[in-house]
Every structure is written in C-alpha cells, then in structure tokens.
Design a protein around this motif. Sequence first.
Motif, PDB file in Angstrom:
ATOM      1  N   GLU A 152      14.567  -2.070   7.779  1.00 45.63           N
ATOM      2  CA  GLU A 152      13.924  -0.796   8.094  1.00 45.63           C
ATOM      3  C   GLU A 152      12.404  -0.904   7.938  1.00 45.63           C
ATOM      4  OE1 GLU A 152      17.662   1.748   6.163  1.00 45.63           O
ATOM      5  OE2 GLU A 152      15.751   1.563   5.084  1.00 45.63           O
ATOM      6  N   VAL A 153      11.696  -0.157   8.756  1.00 38.71           N
ATOM      7  CA  VAL A 153      10.269   0.060   8.539  1.00 38.71           C
ATOM      8  C   VAL A 153      10.106   1.488   8.037  1.00 38.71           C
ATOM      9  CG1 VAL A 153       7.980   0.210   9.570  1.00 38.71           C
ATOM     10  CG2 VAL A 153       9.535  -1.618  10.254  1.00 38.71           C
ATOM     11  N   CYS A 154       9.465   1.629   6.885  1.00 37.77           N
ATOM     12  CA  CYS A 154       9.375   2.919   6.202  1.00 37.77           C
ATOM     13  C   CYS A 154       7.922   3.266   5.917  1.00 37.77           C
ATOM     14  CB  CYS A 154      10.152   2.873   4.877  1.00 37.77           C
ATOM     15  SG  CYS A 154      11.889   2.415   5.052  1.00 37.77           S
ATOM     16  N   ALA A 155       7.685   4.517   5.565  1.00 36.75           N
ATOM     17  CA  ALA A 155       6.344   4.974   5.204  1.00 36.75           C
ATOM     18  C   ALA A 155       6.444   5.929   4.036  1.00 36.75           C
ATOM     19  CB  ALA A 155       5.682   5.665   6.390  1.00 36.75           C
ATOM     20  N   MET A 156       5.459   5.881   3.145  1.00 36.32           N
ATOM     21  CA  MET A 156       5.358   6.857   2.065  1.00 36.32           C
ATOM     22  C   MET A 156       3.883   7.136   1.792  1.00 36.32           C
ATOM     23  SD  MET A 156       6.491   4.549  -1.185  1.00 36.32           S
ATOM     24  CE  MET A 156       5.475   3.152  -1.708  1.00 36.32           C
ATOM     25  N   ARG A 157       3.598   8.383   1.454  1.00 41.83           N
ATOM     26  CA  ARG A 157       2.223   8.785   1.216  1.00 41.83           C
ATOM     27  C   ARG A 157       1.779   8.300  -0.161  1.00 41.83           C
ATOM     28  NH1 ARG A 157      -0.651  13.612   0.135  1.00 41.83           N
ATOM     29  NH2 ARG A 157       1.264  14.786  -0.253  1.00 41.83           N
ATOM     30  N   LEU A 158       0.504   7.924  -0.263  1.00 41.71           N
ATOM     31  CA  LEU A 158      -0.073   7.433  -1.510  1.00 41.71           C
ATOM     32  C   LEU A 158      -1.063   8.445  -2.071  1.00 41.71           C
ATOM     33  CD1 LEU A 158      -0.853   3.699  -0.604  1.00 41.71           C
ATOM     34  CD2 LEU A 158       1.219   4.627  -1.655  1.00 41.71           C
ATOM     35  N   SER A 159      -1.348   8.314  -3.349  1.00 45.04           N
ATOM     36  CA  SER A 159      -2.397   9.116  -3.971  1.00 45.04           C
ATOM     37  C   SER A 159      -3.738   8.732  -3.364  1.00 45.04           C
ATOM     38  CB  SER A 159      -2.406   8.869  -5.482  1.00 45.04           C
ATOM     39  OG  SER A 159      -2.657   7.494  -5.754  1.00 45.04           O
ATOM     40  N   PRO A 160      -4.747   9.602  -3.458  1.00 43.28           N
ATOM     41  CA  PRO A 160      -6.050   9.294  -2.855  1.00 43.28           C
ATOM     42  C   PRO A 160      -6.665   7.990  -3.342  1.00 43.28           C
ATOM     43  CG  PRO A 160      -5.930  11.625  -3.386  1.00 43.28           C
ATOM     44  CD  PRO A 160      -4.701  10.989  -3.974  1.00 43.28           C
ATOM     45  N   ASP A 161      -6.374   7.594  -4.595  1.00 41.43           N
ATOM     46  CA  ASP A 161      -6.927   6.330  -5.099  1.00 41.43           C
ATOM     47  C   ASP A 161      -6.012   5.145  -4.828  1.00 41.43           C
ATOM     48  OD1 ASP A 161      -4.880   6.655  -6.923  1.00 41.43           O
ATOM     49  OD2 ASP A 161      -6.160   6.516  -8.707  1.00 41.43           O
ATOM     50  N   LEU A 162      -4.890   5.372  -4.128  1.00 42.38           N
ATOM     51  CA  LEU A 162      -3.932   4.335  -3.703  1.00 42.38           C
ATOM     52  C   LEU A 162      -3.151   3.716  -4.859  1.00 42.38           C
ATOM     53  CD1 LEU A 162      -6.114   2.354  -1.091  1.00 42.38           C
ATOM     54  CD2 LEU A 162      -4.837   4.480  -0.772  1.00 42.38           C
ATOM     55  N   SER A 163      -3.167   4.311  -6.020  1.00 41.93           N
ATOM     56  CA  SER A 163      -2.552   3.689  -7.188  1.00 41.93           C
ATOM     57  C   SER A 163      -1.067   3.987  -7.335  1.00 41.93           C
ATOM     58  CB  SER A 163      -3.271   4.122  -8.467  1.00 41.93           C
ATOM     59  OG  SER A 163      -3.110   5.519  -8.690  1.00 41.93           O
ATOM     60  N   GLU A 164      -0.557   4.997  -6.606  1.00 36.63           N
ATOM     61  CA  GLU A 164       0.851   5.361  -6.749  1.00 36.63           C
ATOM     62  C   GLU A 164       1.322   6.093  -5.501  1.00 36.63           C
ATOM     63  OE1 GLU A 164       1.314   7.972 -10.047  1.00 36.63           O
ATOM     64  OE2 GLU A 164      -0.248   9.365  -9.377  1.00 36.63           O
ATOM     65  N   SER A 165       2.640   6.135  -5.337  1.00 44.04           N
ATOM     66  CA  SER A 165       3.215   6.905  -4.236  1.00 44.04           C
ATOM     67  C   SER A 165       3.327   8.369  -4.648  1.00 44.04           C
ATOM     68  CB  SER A 165       4.590   6.360  -3.858  1.00 44.04           C
ATOM     69  OG  SER A 165       5.494   6.510  -4.942  1.00 44.04           O
ATOM     70  N   VAL A 166       3.191   9.258  -3.672  1.00 40.42           N
ATOM     71  CA  VAL A 166       3.296  10.691  -3.954  1.00 40.42           C
ATOM     72  C   VAL A 166       4.297  11.358  -3.011  1.00 40.42           C
ATOM     73  CG1 VAL A 166       1.000  10.891  -4.969  1.00 40.42           C
ATOM     74  CG2 VAL A 166       1.273  11.189  -2.502  1.00 40.42           C
ATOM     75  N   SER A 167       5.144  10.555  -2.364  1.00 40.90           N
ATOM     76  CA  SER A 167       6.206  11.109  -1.530  1.00 40.90           C
ATOM     77  C   SER A 167       7.373  10.134  -1.513  1.00 40.90           C
ATOM     78  CB  SER A 167       5.717  11.360  -0.099  1.00 40.90           C
ATOM     79  OG  SER A 167       5.603  10.141   0.627  1.00 40.90           O
ATOM     80  N   GLU A 168       8.524  10.628  -1.102  1.00 43.08           N
ATOM     81  CA  GLU A 168       9.678   9.760  -0.899  1.00 43.08           C
ATOM     82  C   GLU A 168       9.497   8.972   0.396  1.00 43.08           C
ATOM     83  OE1 GLU A 168      12.322   9.292  -2.967  1.00 43.08           O
ATOM     84  OE2 GLU A 168      11.116  10.516  -4.354  1.00 43.08           O
ATOM     85  N   PRO A 169      10.068   7.761   0.471  1.00 40.67           N
ATOM     86  CA  PRO A 169       9.946   6.992   1.719  1.00 40.67           C
ATOM     87  C   PRO A 169      10.672   7.667   2.880  1.00 40.67           C
ATOM     88  CG  PRO A 169      10.686   5.607  -0.118  1.00 40.67           C
ATOM     89  CD  PRO A 169      10.785   7.027  -0.576  1.00 40.67           C
ATOM     90  N   VAL A 170      10.088   7.522   4.061  1.00 41.27           N
ATOM     91  CA  VAL A 170      10.679   8.007   5.305  1.00 41.27           C
ATOM     92  C   VAL A 170      10.947   6.794   6.188  1.00 41.27           C
ATOM     93  CG1 VAL A 170      10.313   9.403   7.372  1.00 41.27           C
ATOM     94  CG2 VAL A 170       9.441  10.193   5.154  1.00 41.27           C
ATOM     95  N   ILE A 171      12.160   6.697   6.753  1.00 39.03           N
ATOM     96  CA  ILE A 171      12.478   5.601   7.664  1.00 39.03           C
ATOM     97  C   ILE A 171      11.886   5.909   9.034  1.00 39.03           C
ATOM     98  CG2 ILE A 171      14.317   4.288   8.799  1.00 39.03           C
ATOM     99  CD1 ILE A 171      16.114   4.987   6.408  1.00 39.03           C
ATOM    100  N   LEU A 172      11.033   5.000   9.533  1.00 36.97           N
ATOM    101  CA  LEU A 172      10.438   5.183  10.851  1.00 36.97           C
ATOM    102  C   LEU A 172      11.324   4.610  11.946  1.00 36.97           C
ATOM    103  CD1 LEU A 172       6.701   4.352  10.040  1.00 36.97           C
ATOM    104  CD2 LEU A 172       7.884   6.561   9.920  1.00 36.97           C
TER     105      LEU A 172
END
Length: 300
Positions: A152-172
């Motif tokens: 799968e290719v997935c996407a998840m949103r990151l915090s503004p400083d890129l240090s952590e994820s701030v959403s659940e992964p979505v399958i693209l």
Amino acid sequence: MNTQDIQLRDPYILPDSKHKKYYMYGSTDKDIWREGNGFDVYISEDLRHWEGPCTVFHKTDNFFAEVNFWAPEVYEYHGRYIMFATFRRKDNDLLGTAVLSAEQPTGPFALHSSGPVTPADWSSLDGTLYIDEENQPWMVFCHEWQQVGDGEVCAMRLSPDLSESVSEPVILFRASEAAWTTPFHSQRFPGTGNYVTDGPFLFRTAPGSLLMLWASFVDGRYALGIAKSPSGSLMGPWLQEPEPLYSSDGGHGMVFRTWEGQLMLAVHTPNRTPEERPIFIPVVEDGDSLKVSPMNRQTG
C-alpha cells in the motif's frame, strides 16, 4: 569519482541553488540487507564527477536500529535540513521511517523525531515529504507488502515541525491497482499477494495534476511507474498509468531540475547488490504526466 563508480541505491538529489551544487543521498551501506551503519552524501557540480563520500549520519550506540538503513531523502525546511529515512527497529523487527535534522546538507544529522513516526505495529518504509495546498506537511510512505501482501501507499499528516504524526494513515492506493505490476515471487513470504510498493515521490505538473512516482516489479524486474491525481489533491482519486515509465531493472526514482532547466529522473539500476548504480535520465512533462525525453540521454 564518476557516477558509475558509486554504489548507491535509492538516489535522492538535493540541488543547492546558492552554490550550484548537487547533493546525492541514498542507501550507501555496502550490503544494505545485512548492515546498518549510516548514510553518506556525494557532491557534484555537473552530475558526472563527484566529491565524497562524506558521512552525514552514523548510528550511535543507543540508536533504535542496527540493520537496514534505507532511502534517505533530504529537504530544506524552515531553515534546517530534514532527512526522512527508513530503519529496522530493534524492539519489534519492523521497518519504520524516522525524521532526522541538521544545520547543513552535509550533516551531521541527528534524530529529530523520537523514533519512527510511521505506525509502531506497521512495517513501513520510504517516507517522502509532501506539503499540501494549505501548507500542511504530510508523510507519504509504503505499508510493506511483506506485512499486507498487496503493498500500500499511504499518507499521514505531520506536526508543523515534522517530529510526529498528527493523523491516522490513509491508504491512497494498492500495488495491484496498476496494470503493469506483477507479483514478486518470493519463497520467503509464501501465501501473500506479493505485490510490492516502494519509493513514492510526488511531483506537480504545470497544468496542476499531482503525480506520484513509485516502484514495483514486472516479471521479476524492478520498475518505476506513475500514478496521477487529476484533481491535484493528495487524497486522489489516484489513477495508474498503464505502462511503467522505466522497466530496465531499476527504480526508486525521484525527479529534479538541473541548473539548465532540464527535468531529470534519478533511479538506481540494476537492482542487484553490489552492482547498483545511480543514473540520471532526462524526462519531460507530457500533458498531465511525464515521459522519457526524446533525447533519451542517460548521465552517469
């Protein structure tokens, strides 16, 4: 040294417009399947002759991984240099993409996230950065076929400083959605779909379509294909090009523009250790997609 002398997988080029230099990162351990030491960078002014290698990251004694240091990508982001790279965790033997940072493109890079930002119970790899229309950062990555069968290719949103994820992964999308892919037959992982997803990279065309380069296999040969989101949104829907862009036993590609304005595709080929080498292939925009330039010239 010349490009053909450099053993490197997963090439990623960071152009430095200020100094007119190209920084080339990649999986640089001599046996990336059994080793895990760090990453090197090579520096060039013409994509043919390179200085280096220069070590940009080396693991510390308490680092969370010991093997499989893969696919570093480096971006200039808010005044620092950010690296996304994949490692195999000691605690659960799963792959994950972590975030590192440095003040210079030559490092030294150190952990910026507390460890992998991809899900702890997923085997995930090849994270790449995408900034959406609202200036929000995302990590696009692969959920490994060895865990899910159909990669799968997935996407998840990151915090503004890129240090952590701030959403659940979505399958693209899943690998088998592309007509050009064939199962990767492996005796090590029987009973799975064996459809591979590797190395996503995003590129926006002049008309506004969002393209994603990604790698898989065609009859046992590594290959590179294109998915496109005509809406221009990361959420798609994603449509697969019917034929691969590159199918000569190479892949994990990205595109960049040279100082002369030429759009260039970077891949490694062949897909065999220790023979893999980076090559650069001129490409052009073709409507809402990419194609190999009629020049059909390879640099390296």
